[in-house]
Structure formats: structure tokens, C-alpha cells
Scaffold this motif. Structure first.
Motif, PDB file in Angstrom:
ATOM      1  N   PHE A 128      43.931  35.157  39.490  1.00  0.00           N
ATOM      2  CA  PHE A 128      42.968  36.350  38.870  1.00  0.00           C
ATOM      3  C   PHE A 128      42.912  36.397  37.320  1.00  0.00           C
ATOM      4  CE2 PHE A 128      42.453  40.648  36.961  1.00  0.00           C
ATOM      5  CZ  PHE A 128      41.316  41.163  37.676  1.00  0.00           C
ATOM      6  N   TYR A 129      44.277  35.999  36.785  1.00  0.00           N
ATOM      7  CA  TYR A 129      44.293  35.935  35.182  1.00  0.00           C
ATOM      8  C   TYR A 129      43.692  34.732  34.612  1.00  0.00           C
ATOM      9  CZ  TYR A 129      47.427  39.928  36.489  1.00  0.00           C
ATOM     10  OH  TYR A 129      48.052  40.990  37.090  1.00  0.00           O
ATOM     11  N   GLU A 139      49.884  43.936  35.016  1.00  0.00           N
ATOM     12  CA  GLU A 139      48.699  44.449  35.682  1.00  0.00           C
ATOM     13  C   GLU A 139      47.867  45.153  34.731  1.00  0.00           C
ATOM     14  OE1 GLU A 139      52.297  44.492  38.635  1.00  0.00           O
ATOM     15  OE2 GLU A 139      51.970  44.936  36.591  1.00  0.00           O
ATOM     16  N   THR A 140      48.329  45.738  33.717  1.00  0.00           N
ATOM     17  CA  THR A 140      47.567  46.463  32.867  1.00  0.00           C
ATOM     18  C   THR A 140      47.217  45.998  31.414  1.00  0.00           C
ATOM     19  OG1 THR A 140      49.779  47.757  31.853  1.00  0.00           O
ATOM     20  CG2 THR A 140      48.520  48.572  33.731  1.00  0.00           C
ATOM     21  N   LYS A 141      47.768  44.919  31.143  1.00  0.00           N
ATOM     22  CA  LYS A 141      47.839  44.227  29.807  1.00  0.00           C
ATOM     23  C   LYS A 141      47.397  42.590  30.047  1.00  0.00           C
ATOM     24  CE  LYS A 141      51.357  47.132  27.667  1.00  0.00           C
ATOM     25  NZ  LYS A 141      52.645  47.077  27.003  1.00  0.00           N
ATOM     26  N   ASN A 142      46.012  42.488  30.124  1.00  0.00           N
ATOM     27  CA  ASN A 142      45.769  41.092  30.224  1.00  0.00           C
ATOM     28  C   ASN A 142      44.176  40.841  29.904  1.00  0.00           C
ATOM     29  OD1 ASN A 142      43.888  41.432  32.758  1.00  0.00           O
ATOM     30  ND2 ASN A 142      45.847  42.524  33.454  1.00  0.00           N
ATOM     31  N   GLU A 143      43.662  39.754  29.756  1.00  0.00           N
ATOM     32  CA  GLU A 143      42.348  39.593  29.459  1.00  0.00           C
ATOM     33  C   GLU A 143      42.278  38.288  30.282  1.00  0.00           C
ATOM     34  OE1 GLU A 143      41.439  39.343  25.226  1.00  0.00           O
ATOM     35  OE2 GLU A 143      42.371  41.135  24.773  1.00  0.00           O
ATOM     36  N   PRO A 144      41.506  38.368  31.571  1.00  0.00           N
ATOM     37  CA  PRO A 144      41.343  37.085  32.459  1.00  0.00           C
ATOM     38  C   PRO A 144      40.217  36.240  31.685  1.00  0.00           C
ATOM     39  CG  PRO A 144      41.326  39.113  33.668  1.00  0.00           C
ATOM     40  CD  PRO A 144      41.407  39.750  32.218  1.00  0.00           C
ATOM     41  N   THR A 145      40.410  35.034  32.028  1.00  0.00           N
ATOM     42  CA  THR A 145      39.445  34.123  31.588  1.00  0.00           C
ATOM     43  C   THR A 145      38.508  33.861  32.827  1.00  0.00           C
ATOM     44  OG1 THR A 145      40.992  32.189  32.222  1.00  0.00           O
ATOM     45  CG2 THR A 145      41.182  33.024  30.063  1.00  0.00           C
ATOM     46  N   ASP A 146      37.465  33.525  32.505  1.00  0.00           N
ATOM     47  CA  ASP A 146      36.247  33.426  33.602  1.00  0.00           C
ATOM     48  C   ASP A 146      36.289  32.043  34.043  1.00  0.00           C
ATOM     49  OD1 ASP A 146      34.162  33.826  35.271  1.00  0.00           O
ATOM     50  OD2 ASP A 146      32.740  33.254  33.628  1.00  0.00           O
ATOM     51  N   GLU A 147      37.012  31.727  35.293  1.00  0.00           N
ATOM     52  CA  GLU A 147      37.230  30.461  35.985  1.00  0.00           C
ATOM     53  C   GLU A 147      37.131  30.905  37.371  1.00  0.00           C
ATOM     54  OE1 GLU A 147      41.564  29.157  35.572  1.00  0.00           O
ATOM     55  OE2 GLU A 147      40.881  29.858  33.677  1.00  0.00           O
ATOM     56  N   PHE A 148      37.117  29.709  38.285  1.00  0.00           N
ATOM     57  CA  PHE A 148      37.035  29.806  39.614  1.00  0.00           C
ATOM     58  C   PHE A 148      38.172  30.668  40.281  1.00  0.00           C
ATOM     59  CE2 PHE A 148      38.260  28.018  43.919  1.00  0.00           C
ATOM     60  CZ  PHE A 148      37.226  28.705  44.570  1.00  0.00           C
ATOM     61  N   HIS A 150      39.781  32.983  39.037  1.00  0.00           N
ATOM     62  CA  HIS A 150      39.469  34.490  38.455  1.00  0.00           C
ATOM     63  C   HIS A 150      38.387  35.158  39.483  1.00  0.00           C
ATOM     64  CE1 HIS A 150      38.809  38.154  36.513  1.00  0.00           C
ATOM     65  NE2 HIS A 150      37.583  37.745  36.412  1.00  0.00           N
ATOM     66  N   ARG A 151      37.309  34.452  39.223  1.00  0.00           N
ATOM     67  CA  ARG A 151      36.307  35.060  40.070  1.00  0.00           C
ATOM     68  C   ARG A 151      36.439  35.070  41.592  1.00  0.00           C
ATOM     69  NH1 ARG A 151      33.842  31.108  36.727  1.00  0.00           N
ATOM     70  NH2 ARG A 151      33.500  29.809  38.340  1.00  0.00           N
ATOM     71  N   LEU A 152      37.114  34.138  42.253  1.00  0.00           N
ATOM     72  CA  LEU A 152      37.604  34.154  43.637  1.00  0.00           C
ATOM     73  C   LEU A 152      38.377  35.429  43.807  1.00  0.00           C
ATOM     74  CD1 LEU A 152      38.394  32.937  46.477  1.00  0.00           C
ATOM     75  CD2 LEU A 152      40.249  32.080  45.320  1.00  0.00           C
ATOM     76  N   CYS A 153      39.641  35.717  43.120  1.00  0.00           N
ATOM     77  CA  CYS A 153      40.322  36.880  43.170  1.00  0.00           C
ATOM     78  C   CYS A 153      39.826  38.175  42.829  1.00  0.00           C
ATOM     79  CB  CYS A 153      41.542  36.712  42.122  1.00  0.00           C
ATOM     80  SG  CYS A 153      42.533  35.279  42.784  1.00  0.00           S
TER      81      CYS A 153
END
Length: 309
Positions: A128-129, A139-148, A150-153
Motif C-alpha cells: 500500500f505504501y 498507519e497514520t504517517k505515510n505518503e504512498p507512492t503511486d504504483e501497482f 499501492h493501487r492494488l491495496c
């Protein structure tokens, strides 16, 4: 709610489990079978009975369930193995739909139930991250990157959240690499080490967030039994390590040398886009699990690997 089952003269709560023949699911059945009458949704009921025993109930289709409110709890772990094959367009679709379809169906059934289950625990992953380098994320401190991954999760979790109805606790588990002596990723990793050819992948700096199978099952049990648990939980040990440190620890646990290295270009050539998952990583911390009072049996990689190999 008919969440209790008369079983051999006693009563057990009923639990519905998808993905029950997988690494986590099969261990969960072993741990919970004395407390719950377990129904396993599986593509092959005959395989499920052979693997899990005949005190479970196996079904092939969720449509066989008349009322999901008959279950006190639902645990959703079903999904095509993300590292089973190269990520062709067809395989990406298979990975996605194997998770999304069953999660959507379960959420719809829970919403439709007059008396829905008390708790719904649905799988996700630390993918997800996305790639986080060595940044520590919670769980509260993160900035996910847009990749497969992350989109899946993200979609997997969104579908699970549609089950929220004010009566059912919904927990989402973002799981790291699960370490076990009985299968999973570790058993694929150790083969080169058996021949003295073990070593890190690429530059070895990518972070690995892992969890021992006993702690994974313990975390699920904690969410299942703790009425205060809801929302997202990172199912990872509190001490993530670099791939270099992981491979060194594995070599020591096996009493094998540690001098080989798999170049990044070899992984990219062999695995295609899937190599990105192995050459990047995340340092994921189980902040909410620890705040909920869960204590890890294996917080350190050295002890976890020693127990596994």
C-alpha cells in the motif's frame, strides 16, 4: 444472530475464512479450531479437507451462504500470490480480481445482513505504501507512492470499508513478508543459501518489513478478540531491516556463507516489473498494533529466522 453452532455437545462461535489453505489461513485454522466452528471458502473443498482436516466446513462459492449474519466473524485472506508469476497484463488482472471480487462480495453480504457479523478482518499488504526508501512509516504517517502495489491495496481496502454499517468492526491488515518454516517467501529465499550462494538483492539497501508467522496469527487473534480494534493495522515486526541485514542474518541462522549478490539487472531481466517489488522497500512500523497492547514474540530478525530455519 445465529453465530453459535452446536458442535459435539458444545457450542462454538462460527467463523468464515477465505484463503484458508494459504500460509496464513492454514495456520489460523490450527489456532482457532478449538474456539470456532470454521467455514473455509476455497476453490477446492477436497483439498481443504485433506489439508485442514474434516472438522471444518468447506464451500466453493460464497453464494452457498444464506445469511452471513450466521457468522460471528469473517476473515478475508484470499488472493492470487503476488510473486507467483511475471506481472503480465493478464497476471496483474488476476492478482487484482482475486482480491477485489471476494472482498466486494463479502462487503455486500455484510451490508445486506439484518444482523451482520461482529467483526470483519480483511487482508491488505504493506505494498500500500509503495517505495518508501528508508523512511519509517506508520498507519497514520505515510505518503504512498503511486504504483501497482499501492493501487492494488488501496482498492482492496476501499472495498472492505464499504462493509461498514455501524454494527460490524472492520479491521484491515497491511501485512509484511511472512516468515515461516512451512512455506511462503522464506522457503523460496533459502534455496541459494543451502548451496552457499546466498546474498543480498541489488545494493541491499532496500528496507524489508517482515513478521514471523506466530506473530501474524497472534495479531489476527488480537484483532478478532479485542472489541476496541478497528481500522488499519500494520502486521509487521517492530524492527524492519535492510535486505543486506536480512540476508546476513539468514546466512548466519543457516550456518552458510554470505558473499554472493544478485545484481539488479539480473532480477529485472528475469522478473520484469515484479523486480521493482524486490529492489525497493518500506520500513513499516506496527504502531497501532502496539498501541492496542499486542506484544511481539519475535521482534528481532535474528530470533525470527533462527526459529524458522
Amino acid at each position: 444472530m445465529l453465530a453459535w453452532h452446536d458442535y459435539n455437545g458444545g457450542f462454538k462461535m462460527k467463523l468464515l475464512l477465505t484463503g484458508g489453505t494459504g500460509l496464513i489461513g492454514s495456520e489460523l485454522v490450527k489456532r482457532l479450531r478449538n474456539q470456532y466452528q470454521i467455514t473455509v471458502k476455497t476453490r477446492s473443498p477436497s483439498k481443504a479437507y485433506r489439508q485442514l482436516g474434516h472438522d471444518i466446513h468447506a464451500i466453493k462459492d460464497l453464494n452457498e451462504i444464506k445469511d452471513i449474519g450466521d457468522f460471528a466473524a469473517v476473515i478475508n485472506l484470499q488472493g492470487e500470490g503476488i510473486a507467483d508469476k511475471r506481472w503480465s497484463a493478464t497476471q496483474r488482472e488476476r492478482i487484482e480480481q482475486s482480491r477485489w471480487r471476494v472482498t466486494r462480495k463479502l462487503a455486500e453480504m455484510i451490508q445486506a445482513a439484518e444482523q451482520p457479523p461482529e467483526v470483519f478482518i480483511s487482508g491488505s499488504a504493506i505494498g500500500f505504501y509503495g517505495d518508501q526508501g528508508d523512511t519509517r512509516v506508520t498507519e497514520t504517517k505515510n505518503e504512498p507512492t503511486d504504483e501497482f502495489a499501492h493501487r492494488l491495496c488501496a482498492e482492496w481496502e476501499r472495498l472492505a470499508k464499504t462493509s461498514e454499517n455501524g454494527k460490524t468492526r472492520v479491521c484491515l491488515t497491511r501485512t509484511g513478508v511472512v516468515l515461516s518454516r512451512h512455506g511462503g517467501a522464506l522457503q523460496q529465499m533459502i534455496t541459494p543459501y543451502k548451496f552457499g550462494l546466498g546474498g543480498p538483492l541489488g545494493d541491499g539497501k532496500q528496507m524489508m518489513s517482515w513478521i514471523h508467522i506466530d506473530d501474524m496469527i497472534g495479531a489476527l487473534e488480537h484483532m478478532l478478540s479485542n472489541a476496541d480494534c478497528h481500522g488499519v493495522y500494520n502486521a509487521t515486526a517492530p524492527q524492519p531491516v535492510s535486505n543486506e541485514e536480512f540476508s546476513q542474518s539468514l546466512a548466519r541462522a543457516m550456518g552458510k556463507p554470505h558473499f554472493m549478490r544478485v545484481p539488479a539487472w539480473v532480477l529485472k531481466l528475469a522478473l520484469g516489473d515484479m523486480s521493482h517489488m524486490l529492489l525497493t522497500g518500506q520500513a513499516v512500523l506496527p504502531e497501532r498494533l502496539q498501541e492496542a497492547g499486542f506484544r511481539f514474540r519475535y521482534p528481532a530478525i535474528k530470533d525470527a529466522l533462527k526459529a524458522c530455519v
